[in-house]
Design a protein around this motif. Structure first.
Motif, PDB file in Angstrom:
ATOM      1  N   PHE A 217       0.912  -1.174   0.075  1.00 51.65           N
ATOM      2  CA  PHE A 217      -0.062   0.016   0.010  1.00 51.65           C
ATOM      3  C   PHE A 217       0.901   1.114   0.047  1.00 51.65           C
ATOM      4  O   PHE A 217       0.532   2.172  -0.825  1.00 51.65           O
ATOM      5  N   VAL A 218       1.882   1.254   0.702  1.00 54.40           N
ATOM      6  CA  VAL A 218       2.765   2.452   0.903  1.00 54.40           C
ATOM      7  C   VAL A 218       3.528   2.640  -0.449  1.00 54.40           C
ATOM      8  O   VAL A 218       3.733   3.903  -0.738  1.00 54.40           O
ATOM      9  N   ALA A 219       4.073   1.486  -1.099  1.00 51.62           N
ATOM     10  CA  ALA A 219       4.671   1.800  -2.439  1.00 51.62           C
ATOM     11  C   ALA A 219       3.848   2.114  -3.475  1.00 51.62           C
ATOM     12  O   ALA A 219       4.225   2.897  -4.180  1.00 51.62           O
ATOM     13  N   ALA A 220       2.578   1.801  -3.235  1.00 51.72           N
ATOM     14  CA  ALA A 220       1.600   2.399  -4.225  1.00 51.72           C
ATOM     15  C   ALA A 220       1.355   3.805  -4.192  1.00 51.72           C
ATOM     16  O   ALA A 220       1.250   4.663  -5.346  1.00 51.72           O
TER      17      ALA A 220
ATOM     18  N   PRO B  66       5.143   7.866  -7.267  1.00 55.83           N
ATOM     19  CA  PRO B  66       6.126   8.972  -8.010  1.00 55.83           C
ATOM     20  C   PRO B  66       7.136   9.140  -7.315  1.00 55.83           C
ATOM     21  O   PRO B  66       7.942   9.586  -8.258  1.00 55.83           O
ATOM     22  N   TRP B  67       7.610   9.044  -6.293  1.00 55.64           N
ATOM     23  CA  TRP B  67       8.901   9.235  -5.520  1.00 55.64           C
ATOM     24  C   TRP B  67       9.916   8.136  -5.586  1.00 55.64           C
ATOM     25  O   TRP B  67      11.002   8.463  -5.490  1.00 55.64           O
ATOM     26  N   ILE B  68       9.285   6.922  -5.966  1.00 58.95           N
ATOM     27  CA  ILE B  68      10.376   5.876  -5.597  1.00 58.95           C
ATOM     28  C   ILE B  68      10.541   5.027  -7.193  1.00 58.95           C
ATOM     29  O   ILE B  68      11.237   4.170  -7.352  1.00 58.95           O
ATOM     30  N   SER B  69       9.749   5.554  -7.909  1.00 62.85           N
ATOM     31  CA  SER B  69       9.848   4.944  -9.289  1.00 62.85           C
ATOM     32  C   SER B  69      11.000   5.382 -10.070  1.00 62.85           C
ATOM     33  O   SER B  69      11.475   6.563  -9.773  1.00 62.85           O
ATOM     34  N   LEU B  70      11.549   4.832 -11.158  1.00 63.52           N
ATOM     35  CA  LEU B  70      12.708   5.275 -12.041  1.00 63.52           C
ATOM     36  C   LEU B  70      12.145   6.056 -13.085  1.00 63.52           C
ATOM     37  O   LEU B  70      13.115   6.868 -13.734  1.00 63.52           O
ATOM     38  N   GLN B  71      10.771   5.971 -13.505  1.00 60.53           N
ATOM     39  CA  GLN B  71      10.445   6.801 -14.580  1.00 60.53           C
ATOM     40  C   GLN B  71       8.963   6.742 -14.522  1.00 60.53           C
ATOM     41  O   GLN B  71       8.193   6.150 -13.480  1.00 60.53           O
TER      42      GLN B  71
ATOM     43  N   TYR C  77       9.723  -2.085 -13.031  1.00 64.55           N
ATOM     44  CA  TYR C  77       9.707  -1.918 -11.781  1.00 64.55           C
ATOM     45  C   TYR C  77       8.776  -0.655 -11.289  1.00 64.55           C
ATOM     46  O   TYR C  77       8.066  -0.707 -10.597  1.00 64.55           O
ATOM     47  N   SER C  78       8.889   0.253 -12.173  1.00 59.95           N
ATOM     48  CA  SER C  78       8.035   1.433 -12.215  1.00 59.95           C
ATOM     49  C   SER C  78       6.540   1.129 -12.458  1.00 59.95           C
ATOM     50  O   SER C  78       5.722   1.896 -12.103  1.00 59.95           O
ATOM     51  N   ALA C  79       6.246   0.422 -13.795  1.00 60.36           N
ATOM     52  CA  ALA C  79       5.387  -0.132 -14.109  1.00 60.36           C
ATOM     53  C   ALA C  79       4.381  -0.835 -13.184  1.00 60.36           C
ATOM     54  O   ALA C  79       3.171  -0.618 -13.126  1.00 60.36           O
TER      55      ALA C  79
ATOM     56  N   GLY D 168       0.895   0.404 -11.758  1.00 51.48           N
ATOM     57  CA  GLY D 168       0.079  -0.877 -11.747  1.00 51.48           C
ATOM     58  C   GLY D 168      -0.657  -1.139 -10.544  1.00 51.48           C
ATOM     59  O   GLY D 168      -2.021  -1.338 -10.430  1.00 51.48           O
ATOM     60  N   LEU D 169       0.228  -1.385  -9.503  1.00 46.77           N
ATOM     61  CA  LEU D 169      -0.414  -1.489  -8.169  1.00 46.77           C
ATOM     62  C   LEU D 169      -1.216  -0.577  -7.754  1.00 46.77           C
ATOM     63  O   LEU D 169      -2.502  -0.758  -6.858  1.00 46.77           O
ATOM     64  N   ARG D 170      -0.908   0.822  -7.932  1.00 44.50           N
ATOM     65  CA  ARG D 170      -1.980   2.128  -7.392  1.00 44.50           C
ATOM     66  C   ARG D 170      -2.975   1.795  -8.070  1.00 44.50           C
ATOM     67  O   ARG D 170      -4.157   2.059  -7.468  1.00 44.50           O
TER      68      ARG D 170
END
Length: 305
Positions: free
Chosen positions: A35-38, A42-47, A86-88, A92-94
């Protein structure tokens, strides 16, 4: 006041039941992390995988970093559009979680209102609502969701539908799940409405809507919360199924189901990472939520205390 409430929670049977099971604690931690990752994607993704300008076809089908040809720029590899997996997966999880949560909330509110009205008012109201529920139970939930989505898609232009695709998914999944909530709330309401506190409320002249919402509803919420937790996993799987079939969220803003659908076409050509990583994420999320739902069902069952 806050300290007292915290102590009351820590001393409750529910907290004791939660902490005594390492599996449940692990499921809660995994669910919270996802949940936190989703939330902070925008802040932890690479693109930004939703931005077509950030994608380059020259980077398509890159393998994960531990395979020859992989780079740390795309640690889990890329898909056929050059989208960082990784970013997708984070984005996608969100989408999957938003659709799942909103669909369950919609189904829960609708089911609670119809279940309260059916159980408390009885008569023709009860007959009509329950017969509609019985008819809906004869159809698979995925078929109902497909039918609703197809009707909306047929009356709108492709561009307009893409703008409201997420809301259509929420509506279709929610309408396919309300029956469980309504039948459970109706059964509980039939028991509660004959108790002394409800009869006392009638004697002092409270209107039916206040009795249902203020007095009956708080006493039927236990089973509803269990159903909501379990149905969250079902809603996420339903969204993934619809997206896999190509009738879910638009490809420009893919969910986990869309990513799995995209990767399925490349599974046997050697680019296994395009489907495996979203699939593993989906499996972990659904398993963790189901474990929490099973625990909550047992913890709120007085016969098991």
């Amino acid at each position: 006041m806050v300290a007292q409430r915290l102590n009351a929670i820590l001393d409750s049977d529910l907290w004791w039941s939660f902490t005594r099971s390492k599996v449940v604690v692990g499921a809660a931690i995994v669910t919270l992390l996802l949940f936190v990752a989703a939330l902070i994607a925008p802040w932890i993704s690479l693109q930004d995988p939703w931005d077509p300008g950030a994608l380059q076809l020259i980077n398509s089908r890159n393998p994960p970093v531990w395979i020859e040809g992989g780079t740390w720029e795309f640690p889990l590899g890329t898909d056929n559009q050059g989208r960082d997996m990784y970013s997708a997966i984070l984005y996608g999880l969100r989408v999957s979680l938003v659709v799942g949560f909103l669909a369950v909330i919609f189904a829960m509110v609708l089911g609670i209102l119809l279940g309260l009205a059916s159980g408390y008012l009885g008569g023709m109201t009860d007959t009509v609502i329950m017969r509609v529920a019985d008819v809906q139970l004869t159809f698979p939930a995925i078929l109902i969701a497909l039918l609703i989505g197809g009707i909306v898609r047929g009356v709108m232009t492709p561009a307009d539908f893409e703008a409201v695709a997420v809301y259509v998914l929420v509506l279709s999944i929610g309408l396919s799940q309300w029956v469980q909530f309504a039948r459970t709330v109706r059964g509980q309401t039939l028991v509660e409405k004959n108790k002394e506190y409800v009869q006392a409320a009638r004697v002092i002249g409270l209107p039916a809507r206040l009795i249902m919402l203020r007095h009956v509803l708080p006493n039927v919420m236990g089973p509803v919360l269990v159903i909501a937790t379990i149905n969250l996993a079902v809603a996420i799987l339903t969204e993934a199924t619809l997206s896999f079939l190509g009738v879910g969220v638009p490809a420009t803003r893919p969910s986990l189901g869309t990513l799995i659908q995209i990767g399925n076409g490349f599974l046997f050509s050697g680019e296994w990472w395009i489907v495996i990583f979203p699939g593993i994420t989906m499996a972990i999320l659904v398993l963790a939520v189901n474990l929490l739902g099973d625990w909550l069902r047992d913890a709120l069952n007085p016969k098991l205390r």
